[in-house]
Motif scaffolding. Structure first.
Motif, PDB file in Angstrom:
ATOM      1  N   SER A 147       0.850  -1.190   0.000  1.00 42.30           N
ATOM      2  CA  SER A 147       0.000   0.000   0.000  1.00 42.30           C
ATOM      3  C   SER A 147       0.885   1.238   0.000  1.00 42.30           C
ATOM      4  O   SER A 147       2.011   1.194   0.519  1.00 42.30           O
ATOM      5  N   PRO A 148       0.393   2.362  -0.537  1.00 42.68           N
ATOM      6  CA  PRO A 148       1.149   3.610  -0.403  1.00 42.68           C
ATOM      7  C   PRO A 148       1.111   4.164   1.017  1.00 42.68           C
ATOM      8  O   PRO A 148       1.911   5.024   1.368  1.00 42.68           O
ATOM      9  N   ASP A 149       0.193   3.678   1.846  1.00 35.04           N
ATOM     10  CA  ASP A 149       0.002   4.174   3.209  1.00 35.04           C
ATOM     11  C   ASP A 149       1.061   3.579   4.136  1.00 35.04           C
ATOM     12  O   ASP A 149       1.057   2.376   4.426  1.00 35.04           O
ATOM     13  N   HIS A 150       1.964   4.412   4.613  1.00 36.08           N
ATOM     14  CA  HIS A 150       3.063   3.969   5.472  1.00 36.08           C
ATOM     15  C   HIS A 150       2.559   3.356   6.779  1.00 36.08           C
ATOM     16  O   HIS A 150       3.234   2.511   7.383  1.00 36.08           O
ATOM     17  N   SER A 151       1.378   3.759   7.236  1.00 33.81           N
ATOM     18  CA  SER A 151       0.865   3.304   8.530  1.00 33.81           C
ATOM     19  C   SER A 151       0.069   2.003   8.433  1.00 33.81           C
ATOM     20  O   SER A 151      -0.358   1.466   9.451  1.00 33.81           O
ATOM     21  N   ASN A 185       8.324 -10.478   6.124  1.00 29.19           N
ATOM     22  CA  ASN A 185       8.855 -10.331   7.470  1.00 29.19           C
ATOM     23  C   ASN A 185       8.251  -9.059   8.048  1.00 29.19           C
ATOM     24  O   ASN A 185       8.552  -7.964   7.575  1.00 29.19           O
ATOM     25  N   LYS A 186       7.391  -9.194   9.036  1.00 30.44           N
ATOM     26  CA  LYS A 186       6.669  -8.048   9.583  1.00 30.44           C
ATOM     27  C   LYS A 186       7.221  -7.701  10.961  1.00 30.44           C
ATOM     28  O   LYS A 186       7.244  -8.538  11.858  1.00 30.44           O
ATOM     29  N   GLY A 187       7.659  -6.472  11.127  1.00 29.02           N
ATOM     30  CA  GLY A 187       8.124  -6.001  12.416  1.00 29.02           C
ATOM     31  C   GLY A 187       9.628  -6.083  12.577  1.00 29.02           C
ATOM     32  O   GLY A 187      10.292  -6.968  12.037  1.00 29.02           O
ATOM     33  N   ALA A 188      10.169  -5.137  13.352  1.00 34.12           N
ATOM     34  CA  ALA A 188      11.613  -5.097  13.592  1.00 34.12           C
ATOM     35  C   ALA A 188      12.098  -6.370  14.274  1.00 34.12           C
ATOM     36  O   ALA A 188      13.224  -6.818  14.061  1.00 34.12           O
ATOM     37  N   MET A 189      11.236  -6.985  15.107  1.00 36.48           N
ATOM     38  CA  MET A 189      11.614  -8.212  15.796  1.00 36.48           C
ATOM     39  C   MET A 189      11.924  -9.337  14.819  1.00 36.48           C
ATOM     40  O   MET A 189      12.701 -10.245  15.124  1.00 36.48           O
ATOM     41  N   MET A 190      11.329  -9.270  13.628  1.00 38.22           N
ATOM     42  CA  MET A 190      11.559 -10.286  12.611  1.00 38.22           C
ATOM     43  C   MET A 190      12.535  -9.814  11.546  1.00 38.22           C
ATOM     44  O   MET A 190      12.656 -10.413  10.477  1.00 38.22           O
ATOM     45  N   GLY A 191      13.231  -8.706  11.828  1.00 38.62           N
ATOM     46  CA  GLY A 191      14.272  -8.257  10.926  1.00 38.62           C
ATOM     47  C   GLY A 191      13.806  -7.407   9.771  1.00 38.62           C
ATOM     48  O   GLY A 191      14.583  -7.168   8.831  1.00 38.62           O
ATOM     49  N   ALA A 192      12.559  -6.935   9.803  1.00 42.35           N
ATOM     50  CA  ALA A 192      12.067  -6.077   8.722  1.00 42.35           C
ATOM     51  C   ALA A 192      12.875  -4.782   8.689  1.00 42.35           C
ATOM     52  O   ALA A 192      13.052  -4.124   9.711  1.00 42.35           O
ATOM     53  N   SER A 193      13.355  -4.417   7.512  1.00 35.85           N
ATOM     54  CA  SER A 193      14.197  -3.229   7.378  1.00 35.85           C
ATOM     55  C   SER A 193      13.388  -1.943   7.322  1.00 35.85           C
ATOM     56  O   SER A 193      13.950  -0.854   7.419  1.00 35.85           O
ATOM     57  N   SER A 194      12.065  -2.063   7.164  1.00 38.74           N
ATOM     58  CA  SER A 194      11.198  -0.880   7.103  1.00 38.74           C
ATOM     59  C   SER A 194       9.827  -1.241   7.654  1.00 38.74           C
ATOM     60  O   SER A 194       9.328  -2.342   7.395  1.00 38.74           O
ATOM     61  N   PRO A 195       9.177  -0.322   8.403  1.00 36.76           N
ATOM     62  CA  PRO A 195       7.818  -0.588   8.880  1.00 36.76           C
ATOM     63  C   PRO A 195       6.774  -0.422   7.786  1.00 36.76           C
ATOM     64  O   PRO A 195       5.600  -0.749   7.999  1.00 36.76           O
ATOM     65  N   HIS A 196       7.166   0.115   6.634  1.00 32.78           N
ATOM     66  CA  HIS A 196       6.212   0.262   5.530  1.00 32.78           C
ATOM     67  C   HIS A 196       5.680  -1.117   5.147  1.00 32.78           C
ATOM     68  O   HIS A 196       6.453  -2.084   5.055  1.00 32.78           O
ATOM     69  N   PRO A 197       4.376  -1.267   4.921  1.00 32.60           N
ATOM     70  CA  PRO A 197       3.815  -2.595   4.631  1.00 32.60           C
ATOM     71  C   PRO A 197       4.370  -3.162   3.316  1.00 32.60           C
ATOM     72  O   PRO A 197       4.118  -2.616   2.240  1.00 32.60           O
ATOM     73  N   HIS A 198       5.110  -4.236   3.428  1.00 38.72           N
ATOM     74  CA  HIS A 198       5.710  -4.802   2.231  1.00 38.72           C
ATOM     75  C   HIS A 198       6.077  -6.269   2.449  1.00 38.72           C
ATOM     76  O   HIS A 198       6.195  -6.743   3.574  1.00 38.72           O
ATOM     77  N   GLY A 199       6.235  -6.970   1.353  1.00 36.34           N
ATOM     78  CA  GLY A 199       6.712  -8.341   1.365  1.00 36.34           C
ATOM     79  C   GLY A 199       7.771  -8.501   0.301  1.00 36.34           C
ATOM     80  O   GLY A 199       8.205  -7.525  -0.324  1.00 36.34           O
ATOM     81  N   GLN A 200       8.185  -9.739   0.089  1.00 32.69           N
ATOM     82  CA  GLN A 200       9.219 -10.008  -0.894  1.00 32.69           C
ATOM     83  C   GLN A 200       8.881 -11.267  -1.678  1.00 32.69           C
ATOM     84  O   GLN A 200       8.053 -12.082  -1.260  1.00 32.69           O
ATOM     85  N   VAL A 201       9.564 -11.425  -2.805  1.00 30.72           N
ATOM     86  CA  VAL A 201       9.488 -12.668  -3.569  1.00 30.72           C
ATOM     87  C   VAL A 201      10.882 -12.985  -4.073  1.00 30.72           C
ATOM     88  O   VAL A 201      11.558 -12.124  -4.633  1.00 30.72           O
ATOM     89  N   TRP A 202      11.324 -14.205  -3.782  1.00 23.79           N
ATOM     90  CA  TRP A 202      12.600 -14.711  -4.283  1.00 23.79           C
ATOM     91  C   TRP A 202      12.286 -15.890  -5.201  1.00 23.79           C
ATOM     92  O   TRP A 202      11.706 -16.888  -4.767  1.00 23.79           O
ATOM     93  N   ALA A 203      12.667 -15.763  -6.465  1.00 26.02           N
ATOM     94  CA  ALA A 203      12.498 -16.853  -7.423  1.00 26.02           C
ATOM     95  C   ALA A 203      13.862 -17.478  -7.684  1.00 26.02           C
ATOM     96  O   ALA A 203      14.855 -16.764  -7.817  1.00 26.02           O
ATOM     97  N   SER A 204      13.916 -18.796  -7.765  1.00 29.43           N
ATOM     98  CA  SER A 204      15.202 -19.481  -7.875  1.00 29.43           C
ATOM     99  C   SER A 204      15.150 -20.627  -8.873  1.00 29.43           C
ATOM    100  O   SER A 204      14.067 -21.136  -9.206  1.00 29.43           O
ATOM    101  N   ASP A 205      16.333 -21.013  -9.338  1.00 25.79           N
ATOM    102  CA  ASP A 205      16.428 -22.145 -10.253  1.00 25.79           C
ATOM    103  C   ASP A 205      16.604 -23.466  -9.510  1.00 25.79           C
ATOM    104  O   ASP A 205      16.882 -24.492 -10.116  1.00 25.79           O
ATOM    105  N   PHE A 206      16.430 -23.456  -8.203  1.00 29.72           N
ATOM    106  CA  PHE A 206      16.543 -24.662  -7.382  1.00 29.72           C
ATOM    107  C   PHE A 206      15.381 -24.713  -6.398  1.00 29.72           C
ATOM    108  O   PHE A 206      14.729 -23.701  -6.139  1.00 29.72           O
ATOM    109  N   LEU A 207      15.120 -25.884  -5.837  1.00 33.62           N
ATOM    110  CA  LEU A 207      14.106 -26.039  -4.804  1.00 33.62           C
ATOM    111  C   LEU A 207      14.788 -25.882  -3.447  1.00 33.62           C
ATOM    112  O   LEU A 207      15.678 -26.669  -3.104  1.00 33.62           O
TER     113      LEU A 207
END
Length: 335
Positions: A106-110, A147-169
């Motif tokens: 979301s564009p909303d930081h909160s 990864n949500k929250g500083a306790m889980m190592g999130a680098s920013s409180p802005h609502p976000h996720g990630q996707v890692w695609a790989s050539d291996f399982l």
């Protein structure tokens, strides 16, 4: 035995065991609740590298986006480059290729997934499905996670996720693939399909359900308030979900995640991620059932977390609070 005595439970998806020690919960405690001002964050933070219009740490400026926004990770863990590794029979190495992206919810930081509107959560669901479809056409495995929250190592409180695609399982995906395939070949049904039916009938670990999804604390949960979200239909990958299933997914996320926040009156941290049939399997995936894992670290309060140390690192995972008790506490926070 399972209510008061120590025992072990098998994780059906990995084959590993969890030691459950419910007798340790006899010591009295009152879980602290903490209102940490989570609703007071601004909608736009000038120093946030994920907010619309701001410059990211890599030097690229974000567009003035108004919905979900996806961009290539400026510091990816995987690169789309070939490499040769000089491993040997003892110190084994092999090449690893892939690509990584960031998903601004979301564009909303909160905002968080828990506090977004149903429409906003549905936009995130659609983005997950589109990314799985797109990246899965080129890579063997697509791992979508948050990864949500500083306790889980999130680098920013802005609502976000990630996707890692790989050539291996990855290792855990490979284990889940083998366990689900073995069950399917031996029993003629999907492992998580049977788990969902049993949990709906039993109800002790059930949190919420609708026509397309079921949220449970799994029988083998390792983290205190761990949950498993399982598709009730024959969805094997995110892109398999059709219109009604996507709306139902947004709805059940809107039930589960606010309940998490209410447990300790805090912006509940967690790591979550989707596991669907690896795209490298092609059509050979009848044994898979799409599911998402939620791993929150909090144990007794907004500040007290579960640490995987000692016996957990050297022996096997251990928990005190039973999955049944955890499910009961989450259900008590449903609205």
């Amino acid at each position: 035995m399972t209510e008061t005595q120590p025992h072990r439970r098998m994780n059906l998806l990995t084959g590993e065991y969890v030691l459950v020690s419910p007798q340790r919960m006899a010591r009295p405690w009152q879980g602290e609740r903490k209102n940490d001002g989570i609703h007071n964050r601004p909608a736009h933070e000038p120093d946030c590298y994920l907010c619309p219009g701001n410059e990211r740490s890599g030097g690229t400026a974000n567009p003035d986006y108004g919905d979900t926004y996806v961009f290539p990770n400026d510091f990816p863990a995987l690169l789309d480059e070939s490499s040769e590794r000089a491993g040997d029979q003892l110190f084994v190495e092999e090449p690893a290729r892939g690509e990584a992206r960031v998903i601004c919810y979301s564009p909303d930081h909160s905002a968080t997934l828990a506090r977004m509107t149903g429409e906003g959560r549905r936009a995130v669901v659609d983005t997950w499905c589109d990314l799985s479809d797109d990246l899965g056409s080129r890579w063997a495995n697509v791992q979508i996670f948050e990864n949500k929250g500083a306790m889980m190592g999130a680098s920013s409180p802005h609502p976000h996720g990630q996707v890692w695609a790989s050539d291996f399982l990855p290792t855990i995906v490979q284990r889940e693939n083998e366990r689900q395939r073995n069950y399917y070949e031996n029993c003629g049904d999907t492992l998580l399909g049977e788990v969902a039916r049993r949990e709906l009938g039993d109800g002790k670990r059930l949190i919420a359900h609708n026509e397309h999804w079921i949220a449970i604390v799994p029988h083998w949960a390792a983290w205190p308030f761990e949950t498993l979200l399982v598709a009730r239909g024959d969805f094997r990958r995110l892109e398999d979900i059709r219109e009604e299933g996507r709306s139902a997914l947004a709805d059940i996320l809107g039930t589960l995640l606010p309940a998490y926040d209410r447990l300790f009156d805090t912006d509940f941290p967690y790591s979550m991620g989707w596991h669907g049939a690896p795209h490298g399997l092609g059509a050979d995936c009848a044994h898979w059932r799409l599911h998402a894992h939620f791993y929150p670290p909090l144990l007794r309060s907004a500040d007290i977390r579960k640490h995987m140390v000692g016996f957990e690192l050297l022996g096997e995972t251990q928990r005190d609070l039973t999955p049944e008790a955890a499910a009961e506490r989450i259900r008590a926070e449903l609205r």
